[in-house]
Design an enzyme around this catalytic site. Structure first.
Site, short mmCIF file in Angstrom:
data_model
loop_
_atom_site.label_atom_id
_atom_site.label_comp_id
_atom_site.label_asym_id
_atom_site.label_seq_id
_atom_site.Cartn_x
_atom_site.Cartn_y
_atom_site.Cartn_z
N ARG A 121 56.93 55.08 25.09
CA ARG A 121 56.57 54.93 26.39
C ARG A 121 55.65 53.59 26.76
O ARG A 121 55.19 53.55 27.78
CB ARG A 121 56.26 56.25 27.01
CG ARG A 121 57.31 57.30 27.05
CD ARG A 121 56.83 58.55 27.59
NE ARG A 121 56.29 59.19 26.33
CZ ARG A 121 55.70 60.39 26.49
NH1 ARG A 121 55.85 61.21 27.40
NH2 ARG A 121 55.41 61.09 25.25
N GLN A 122 54.98 53.34 25.52
CA GLN A 122 54.03 52.20 25.54
C GLN A 122 54.72 50.86 25.25
O GLN A 122 54.74 50.31 24.05
CB GLN A 122 52.65 52.33 24.90
CG GLN A 122 51.73 51.49 25.00
CD GLN A 122 51.11 51.35 26.27
OE1 GLN A 122 50.99 52.32 26.87
NE2 GLN A 122 50.53 50.30 26.87
N LYS B 143 60.17 58.62 41.86
CA LYS B 143 58.82 59.18 41.42
C LYS B 143 57.88 57.75 41.11
O LYS B 143 58.17 57.00 40.94
CB LYS B 143 58.98 59.84 39.96
CG LYS B 143 57.98 60.23 39.19
CD LYS B 143 58.40 60.79 37.87
CE LYS B 143 58.04 59.60 36.73
NZ LYS B 143 58.19 60.23 35.48
N ARG C 107 54.35 57.40 38.93
CA ARG C 107 53.43 57.90 37.99
C ARG C 107 51.80 57.38 38.49
O ARG C 107 51.50 56.15 38.47
CB ARG C 107 53.63 57.33 36.74
CG ARG C 107 52.85 58.11 35.33
CD ARG C 107 53.54 57.86 34.17
NE ARG C 107 54.33 58.81 33.73
CZ ARG C 107 54.56 60.04 33.55
NH1 ARG C 107 53.25 60.62 33.26
NH2 ARG C 107 55.45 60.72 33.41
N ASP D 241 63.75 60.50 38.30
CA ASP D 241 63.45 59.20 38.63
C ASP D 241 64.51 58.13 38.24
O ASP D 241 65.49 58.68 37.77
CB ASP D 241 62.05 58.74 37.87
CG ASP D 241 62.16 58.76 36.56
OD1 ASP D 241 63.24 58.52 35.77
OD2 ASP D 241 61.04 58.97 35.61
N GLY E 276 55.82 68.35 31.08
CA GLY E 276 56.82 69.23 31.82
C GLY E 276 56.33 68.72 33.26
O GLY E 276 57.16 69.29 34.25
N ASP F 64 66.33 64.63 31.75
CA ASP F 64 65.39 63.38 31.56
C ASP F 64 65.60 63.22 30.08
O ASP F 64 65.94 63.83 29.34
CB ASP F 64 64.06 63.84 31.84
CG ASP F 64 62.94 62.62 32.37
OD1 ASP F 64 63.42 61.36 32.16
OD2 ASP F 64 62.04 62.96 32.93
C1 R5P Z 1 58.86 58.88 31.64
O1 R5P Z 1 59.12 57.77 32.33
C2 R5P Z 1 59.87 59.63 30.91
O2 R5P Z 1 61.23 59.22 31.31
C3 R5P Z 1 59.73 61.20 31.13
O3 R5P Z 1 59.89 61.33 32.61
C4 R5P Z 1 58.17 61.44 30.78
O4 R5P Z 1 57.79 60.95 29.89
C5 R5P Z 1 57.78 63.06 30.98
O5 R5P Z 1 56.64 63.36 30.74
P1 R5P Z 1 56.10 64.66 31.25
O6 R5P Z 1 56.85 65.94 31.06
O7 R5P Z 1 54.85 64.73 30.53
O8 R5P Z 1 55.98 64.45 32.80
#
Ligand code: R5P
Length: 292
Positions: free
Chosen positions: A94-95, A188, A190, A165, A219, A213
């Site tokens: 994710r990074q 969405k 962030r 998203d 969550g 997802d």
């Molecule tokens: C983000 O871009 C990913 O696709 C997931 O939506 C995200 O990592 C989910 O993280 P969390 O459950 O902490 O919201």
């Protein structure tokens, strides 16, 4: 040509199943920890001139990555002709960009680490497909989203698949196509790690809505999605279930009828096994390189 499968401590469930499917033996290995936590690895099989498939998920991040490095590098050092690294879950993905000046592009550094010992890499649904392009060696994505569709097929009434998203819309599309239904997505934003704002609303009051997802961590994303979709029933599926911060419980508490993930990361709801999908892809590759 000789071939064996090795695994660290994070994905042995997949290694056993893939070994049975491909009829390739599991190689003997010892992985343990010294009292201070450092990792100890011993390969207890002659791997000289062998093709080795190394399967390791990296959801325990640094611990799994070091284990993987020690196993992979030792296989090469002992004369393995080829190391095929399989990553059911790739940590740090994710990074994948420098979001602000000076930040590490963490996944690029992890890619360099994997290149030390791997001849080829297979990544199961990396967070973004372009991560595969960061590799200078052969690297391939294995998409297991259809396995989620197969699990939910015939379980839902008047189904619609929704991604929380735009980033996960391809997963929703693929899950929907294997169920044979439509798909949609929310918009969405962030705000901070673990903090998201949903900018649209969906009305599906007569449908069973399956929210999918790639990753569920805190969550938060799924809960915000449930709050912004009017549905008859909510079902939730993901590929990589990290499920931190008691998130399975929280998602159920927000009204989900079922929460399920694949077994790229073992967890209490990892009911969907991706071992066959991975094994089939490996079989094709092993045939291509004339190992099978
Ligand atoms: C983000 O871009 C990913 O696709 C997931 O939506 C995200 O990592 C989910 O993280 P969390 O459950 O902490 O919201």
């Amino acid at each position: 040509m000789k071939c064996s499968i090795f695994s660290g401590t994070s994905a042995q469930h997949l290694a056993f199943e893939i070994s049975k499917f491909l009829n390739i033996p599991i190689g003997k290995i010892t992985v343990k920890r010294f009292p201070d936590g450092e990792c100890y690895v011993k390969i207890e099989k002659d791997v000289k001139n062998e093709t080795c498939i190394l399967i390791q998920s990296t959801y325990r991040q640094d611990k799994d990555l070091i284990e993987l490095l020690l196993i992979g590098d030792t296989l090469k050092d002992l004369g393995a002709s080829k190391v095929i690294t399989v990553l059911p879950y790739l940590a740090y993905s994710r990074q994948d960009r420098r979001f602000s000046e000076g930040e590490a592009i963490s996944v690029k550094s992890i890619v360099k680490l994997l290149e030390i010992f791997s001849d080829v890499v297979f990544v199961i649904n990396p967070h973004k497909s372009y991560i595969i392009d960061y590799f200078k060696i052969d690297a391939f994505e294995i998409d297991v989203s259809k396995d989620i569709g197969e699990y939910f097929k015939n379980k839902l009434k008047n189904p619609i698949v929704v991604s929380p998203d735009i980033g996960a819309v391809n997963i929703a599309k693929s899950v929907a196509s294997s169920i044979g239904c439509g798909y949609d997505y929310l918009e969405k934003k962030r705000l901070a790690p673990g903090e998201v704002e949903v900018k649209s609303r969906l009305e599906y009051e007569n449908n069973d809505v399956l929210i999918v997802d790639d990753i569920i961590d805190s969550g938060g994303t799924i809960i915000r999605a449930i709050e912004n979709i009017k549905a008859k029933n909510y079902f939730v599926g993901c590929i990589h279930g990290l499920f931190n911060q008691n998130s399975i419980y929280k998602i159920y508490a927000y009204g989900a009828k079922e929460v399920v993930s694949t077994d790229t990361i073992p967890n209490p709801v990892s009911k969907i096994s991706v071992s066959k999908t991975i094994a089939k892809r490996l079989k094709d590759y092993l045939k291509e390189i004339k190992v099978l």
